[in-house]
Design an enzyme around this catalytic site. Structure first.
Site, short mmCIF file in Angstrom:
data_model
loop_
_atom_site.label_atom_id
_atom_site.label_comp_id
_atom_site.label_asym_id
_atom_site.label_seq_id
_atom_site.Cartn_x
_atom_site.Cartn_y
_atom_site.Cartn_z
CB SER A 195 16.78 2.19 18.64
OG SER A 195 17.00 1.92 17.31
CG HIS A 228 13.02 6.40 17.11
ND1 HIS A 228 12.39 5.57 18.01
CD2 HIS A 228 13.80 5.58 16.35
CE1 HIS A 228 12.77 4.33 17.80
NE2 HIS A 228 13.63 4.31 16.80
CD GLU A 275 9.26 6.84 20.00
OE1 GLU A 275 8.57 6.26 20.84
OE2 GLU A 275 10.47 6.54 19.81
CG ASN A 292 12.64 0.95 20.30
OD1 ASN A 292 11.83 0.20 19.74
ND2 ASN A 292 13.61 1.56 19.65
N1 3HC Z 1 8.18 0.78 0.13
C1 3HC Z 1 7.05 0.76 -0.57
N2 3HC Z 1 6.16 -0.23 -0.48
C2 3HC Z 1 6.42 -1.22 0.37
C3 3HC Z 1 7.60 -1.25 1.16
C4 3HC Z 1 8.49 -0.19 1.01
N3 3HC Z 1 9.64 -0.14 1.69
N4 3HC Z 1 7.59 -2.37 1.92
C5 3HC Z 1 6.45 -3.02 1.62
N5 3HC Z 1 5.75 -2.32 0.69
C6 3HC Z 1 4.49 -2.68 0.10
C7 3HC Z 1 4.51 -4.16 -0.27
O1 3HC Z 1 5.11 -4.36 -1.54
C8 3HC Z 1 3.04 -4.52 -0.26
O2 3HC Z 1 2.45 -4.17 -1.49
P1 3HC Z 1 1.31 -5.12 -2.10
O3 3HC Z 1 0.16 -4.99 -1.15
O4 3HC Z 1 1.03 -4.51 -3.44
O5 3HC Z 1 1.89 -6.50 -2.19
C9 3HC Z 1 2.51 -3.59 0.83
O6 3HC Z 1 3.46 -2.53 1.02
C10 3HC Z 1 2.37 -4.29 2.12
O7 3HC Z 1 3.59 -5.00 2.35
P2 3HC Z 1 3.58 -6.48 2.88
O8 3HC Z 1 2.88 -7.46 1.98
O9 3HC Z 1 4.99 -6.82 3.30
O10 3HC Z 1 2.56 -6.20 4.01
P3 3HC Z 1 2.19 -6.64 5.36
O11 3HC Z 1 0.75 -6.43 5.41
O12 3HC Z 1 2.79 -7.96 5.69
O13 3HC Z 1 2.87 -5.51 6.30
C11 3HC Z 1 4.47 -4.60 7.71
C12 3HC Z 1 4.24 -5.42 6.47
C13 3HC Z 1 4.01 -3.16 7.49
C14 3HC Z 1 5.98 -4.61 7.93
C15 3HC Z 1 3.65 -5.20 8.89
O14 3HC Z 1 3.93 -6.55 9.02
C16 3HC Z 1 3.93 -4.52 10.18
O15 3HC Z 1 3.38 -3.47 10.49
N6 3HC Z 1 4.83 -5.14 11.00
C17 3HC Z 1 5.26 -4.55 12.25
C18 3HC Z 1 6.39 -3.60 11.95
C19 3HC Z 1 6.84 -2.89 13.18
O16 3HC Z 1 6.38 -3.10 14.28
N7 3HC Z 1 7.82 -1.99 12.98
C20 3HC Z 1 8.40 -1.27 14.07
C21 3HC Z 1 9.64 -1.96 14.43
S1 3HC Z 1 10.41 -1.22 15.80
C22 3HC Z 1 11.37 -0.05 15.14
O17 3HC Z 1 11.44 0.16 13.95
C23 3HC Z 1 12.13 0.75 16.09
C24 3HC Z 1 13.60 0.53 15.96
O18 3HC Z 1 14.20 1.59 16.66
C25 3HC Z 1 14.08 -0.77 16.54
#
Ligand code: 3HC
Length: 296
Positions: free
Chosen positions: A126, A147, A159, A197
């Site tokens: 990260s 990334h 990335e 990040n």
């Molecule tokens: N595999 C397959 N399907 C999955 C899954 C996975 N791992 N995780 C969730 N799903 C499915 C769920 O079961 C759900 O299915 P459904 O519609 O049939 O119920 C569907 O995908 C949507 O899941 P959620 O109900 O949990 O959906 P949300 O609409 O709440 O979305 C999210 C979840 C995509 C995590 C959304 O909240 C989001 O985009 N959040 C922001 C995440 C973000 O910013 N990530 C970046 C973080 S920074 C980073 O990673 C960098 C690091 O270096 C620190």
């Protein structure tokens, strides 16, 4: 330079997702863990996620047999292993181990004599400099950052991070690999936090400082950014989601390397949560309470 055989080191939060999307993208994948229990847990997460993806495909109109065949084919392209020597014949090895620079440097130094001279080394770090790992790994022209974002199965970005030494053909192969995994790659330089990040982590920190100052409650900061800016999660929920320990270690690393940069200052509330072991979603409690992937 076509990447077909992929190795992933680490089958945790990020590694299991990277291994999975690589297999879904048609690659032959070996995912390595040192701990059998962690490997079992990671493979179970992959099985669950692939089943969910097949289920959703059927809901969207894909015939059941076709969705099941795609799930089974992806799973058959992926296997778990406990030793790094299984990575000897890989075209690409992506590390997704603990976010500890020395551990990553040691890993690449160990992999160098084990792998083919053509094998590309990638880090999913990260926040650490890719160039430092590249030097330790002994093949700087063939090392880059790839990334991915959490959750890997759902987040569309990768990335592709080039150091001053990365061969342009290696970066191009990284782009093609990300696309084959169903992601959109962007080019980033080897700067602290790359693109996402560098913007995201200071934003999360400022949200916490805002709560510490008493300007607004955590819930209101999160609601504000969701409803005011269309973010899928507010910043404090996202900090919990990513892991407060991860967020803290990113900030502390930057702070020690760039002490003059005010946006890298560590919020006291973040330190306190991590000290208390309340690291967010993965332990069920951070700034909020969690049950699995859901805030309660
Ligand atoms: N595999 C397959 N399907 C999955 C899954 C996975 N791992 N995780 C969730 N799903 C499915 C769920 O079961 C759900 O299915 P459904 O519609 O049939 O119920 C569907 O995908 C949507 O899941 P959620 O109900 O949990 O959906 P949300 O609409 O709440 O979305 C999210 C979840 C995509 C995590 C959304 O909240 C989001 O985009 N959040 C922001 C995440 C973000 O910013 N990530 C970046 C973080 S920074 C980073 O990673 C960098 C690091 O270096 C620190």
């Amino acid at each position: 330079m076509k990447i077909q055989k992929v190795g992933v080191v680490g089958c945790g939060l990020m590694g299991h997702g990277i291994a999975q999307v690589a297999a879904q993208g048609g690659h032959d994948v070996v995912v390595v863990e040192s701990d059998p229990k962690a490997l079992e847990t990671g493979l179970a997460r992959i099985d669950k996620s692939l089943a969910k993806i097949a289920e959703k495909a059927v809901e969207k109109g894909t015939p059941k047999e076709q969705a099941e065949a795609a799930r089974a084919a992806a799973r058959a392209r992926l296997r778990g292993a406990l030793g790094l020597e299984t990575l000897a014949d890989r075209d690409l090895v992506v590390e997704a181990i603990v976010e500890d620079l020395d551990a990553k440097k040691r890993l690449f130094a160990t992999l160098h004599p084990l792998c083919r001279t053509e094998t590309i080394f990638a880090s999913n770090t990260s926040s650490f400099p890719i160039a430092e790992m590249a030097r330790a790994g002994g093949r700087p022209r063939r090392t880059l950052g790839l990334h991915f974002f959490n959750p890997v199965q759902l987040m569309k970005l990768v990335e592709v991070v080039r150091t001053a030494d990365t061969d342009p053909d290696v970066a191009a192969a990284g782009f093609e690999f990300a696309k084959a995994c169903g992601k959109t790659p962007i080019a980033a330089k080897d700067t602290p936090g790359f693109v996402v990040n560098r913007l995201l982590v200071p934003f999360l920190a400022e949200a916490l400082r805002m709560v510490e100052r008493g300007d607004a409650s955590a819930e209101d900061v999160d609601t504000a950014m969701m409803l005011g800016c269309g973010h899928p999660m507010g910043p404090i929920t996202l900090a919990d989601y990513v892991g407060l320990d991860t967020t803290l270690s990113i900030l502390e690393g930057w702070r020690s390397r760039h002490p003059q940069e005010p946006v890298f200052a560590v919020p006291e509330s973040l330190r306190a949560k991590v000290r208390a072991g309340l690291t967010g979603r993965k332990v069920g409690q951070g700034f909020y309470r969690w049950q699995g992937d859901k805030r309660v």
